[in-house]
Design an enzyme around this catalytic site. Structure first.
Site, PDB file in Angstrom:
ATOM      1  N   ARG A  90      18.442  17.047 -22.144  1.00 47.26           N
ATOM      2  CA  ARG A  90      18.615  15.849 -21.446  1.00 47.26           C
ATOM      3  C   ARG A  90      19.793  16.491 -20.527  1.00 47.26           C
ATOM      4  NH1 ARG A  90      17.362  10.281 -19.133  1.00 47.26           N
ATOM      5  NH2 ARG A  90      16.757  10.235 -17.259  1.00 47.26           N
ATOM      6  N   CYS A 164       2.164   7.391 -17.935  1.00 41.71           N
ATOM      7  CA  CYS A 164       3.224   7.495 -17.180  1.00 41.71           C
ATOM      8  C   CYS A 164       3.189   5.797 -16.870  1.00 41.71           C
ATOM      9  CB  CYS A 164       2.629   8.350 -16.163  1.00 41.71           C
ATOM     10  SG  CYS A 164       4.501   8.340 -14.815  1.00 41.71           S
ATOM     11  N   TYR A 244       9.197  11.170  -7.451  1.00 39.52           N
ATOM     12  CA  TYR A 244       9.212  12.454  -8.294  1.00 39.52           C
ATOM     13  C   TYR A 244       9.170  13.648  -6.213  1.00 39.52           C
ATOM     14  CZ  TYR A 244      10.276  10.970 -12.673  1.00 39.52           C
ATOM     15  OH  TYR A 244       9.951  10.245 -13.810  1.00 39.52           O
TER      16      TYR A 244
END
Length: 421
Positions: A90, A164, A244
């Site tokens: 990551r 999510c 996002y």
């Protein structure tokens, strides 16, 4: 009822365990299996999980194993929350894209593609193991990038729904601002995973009056602050974008911000060290406060709700999930995976109707869906050219020179995880 959690050694698992314990009437688990190849982490997490169950009086049995086949055997539902390559991978996803001025993020842009390439083959292998041991089991995917991973599962014929925590996070925040119970708040939530907008906020269900204009008028500053976007952006849109969308609406500013501070992966890695040390304390029998900073807020409630509905044990009639489009958004292929409100029961998730979208949102959704299609082809079939085309199609990349450079970087940083490289 038996549930298996693949990636059960995650430091976030105690949040899930706490939800299972608190909501045991909604989801009466008799056996919970935590599956993870990292035996040392699994022992620590499993020990705390058992203590949480014991403290809250949950009668269920918690089993830990590194054997995927044994862990998923006879499971009614399998939750996927794995991270191939761990926080080290990551960290790479969040840093090397910045070298050419592109957003470094683990679920979108070039970093998101790298995660998809590492993850999809592993998830499909696990899903095949589930199908061999119990073809009737539901697979609930919380593994990012959720939209691409869920699409891979569905195209391979698995019983899968993606999950999510963005929507439930908005639901809880809006409920607090409005001073109502969370269950009273119904979101008109539409888009793709990590590319969504709240186009309406209704009280009492999908037929309730839309109070989004009132919410923004009275609490616009709080909403914008939570999104880390200017209030003017929210007011001009008249909807609430997922946070996002910062990576799209404020791309260059976010890149500069990311270049000046440690990666989120580095922060989480340090946090995980502290959490694992806490989990090893035999006197700890509840999730520590530090876990709230780890991410994934309200995931446990959403997971319990979804599993309960899929397994015919109640659950909310409408939930925001990732599922097959099947004409819901007519400008997308039927087999695209979208994130919308859906009616969920034992037969699966069926999207509720969505009014015609403004081209401002529909255009970006169509663009990213095309990228996701190319990304899935690259993840399933491999090949540098497929990776390049996916990057070229992504609106956060889009330039030939950048796509070339990012392709080279992606392959170089992920070679050990790519069978074809």
């Amino acid at each position: 009822m038996k549930l298996a959690v693949v990636g059960g050694g995650s430091t976030y698992t105690p949040e899930l365990i706490d939800g299972f314990a608190r909501l045991r009437d909604t989801l009466p688990i008799e056996e919970l299996v935590l599956v993870d190849p990292a035996a040392d982490r699994l022992e620590l997490v499993g020990g705390l999980a058992r203590r949480i169950f014991a403290k809250q009086g949950h009668p269920g049995r918690i089993v830990t194993t590194s054997d995927v086949d044994a862990g998923v055997a006879d499971a009614d539902a399998v939750l996927l929350q794995l991270r191939v390559g761990g926080q080290a991978a990551r960290n790479q996803d969040e840093t090397w894209p910045l070298e050419c001025g592109c957003v470094g993020q683990e679920t979108t842009g070039a970093g998101g593609l790298a995660k998809a390439l590492r993850t999809v083959p592993v998830v499909l292998d696990i899903a095949e193991r589930v199908r061999r041991t119990n073809p009737n089991a539901w697979i609930i995917d919380f593994t990012n990038p959720v939209g691409i991973v869920t699409r891979a599962l569905l195209q391979a014929g698995h019983k899968a729904v993606g999950l999510c925590n963005v929507a439930i996070g908005f639901q809880r925040k809006f409920a607090k601002l409005l001073d109502v119970a969370p269950g009273e708040v119904h979101l008109d939530h539409v888009g793709l995973n990590h590319l969504t907008w709240e186009t309406g906020v209704r009280l009492g269900g999908p037929e309730g009056a839309d109070i989004l204009p009132k919410l923004l008028a009275e609490h616009g500053d709080a909403v914008a602050e939570d999104l880390r976007m200017p209030r003017a952006v929210v007011d001009r849109l008249g909807v609430v974008p997922s946070y996002y969308l910062r990576y799209y609406y404020q791309h260059d500013a976010v890149v500069e911000e990311l270049r000046t501070k440690p990666s989120r992966a580095a922060e989480v890695a340090e946090m995980e060290k502290q959490l694992l040390a806490m989990y090893g304390d035999p006197s700890l029998d509840e999730k520590p406060e530090l876990l709230a900073k780890r991410g994934g807020a309200f995931y446990s409630e959403a997971a319990v709700d979804l599993a309960a509905s899929l397994l015919g044990n109640g659950g909310s009639p409408y939930q925001v999930v990732n599922t097959v489009n099947n004409g819901t958004l007519p400008f997308l292929p039927d087999d695209a995976v979208i994130e919308v409100q859906a009616a969920v029961d034992g037969s699966g998730a069926r999207p509720l109707p969505v009014p015609q979208l403004d081209p401002l949102y529909a255009g970006l959704i169509a663009n990213v869906t095309a990228y996701e299609d190319l990304a899935l082809r690259a993840a399933v079939h491999g090949g540098r050219e497929r990776v390049f085309k996916a990057l070229l199609a992504h609106p956060l990349v889009g330039q030939y020179a950048y796509a070339e450079q990012l392709t080279d970087s992606l392959v170089a940083h992920n070679r050990e995880h790519l069978a074809w490289a």
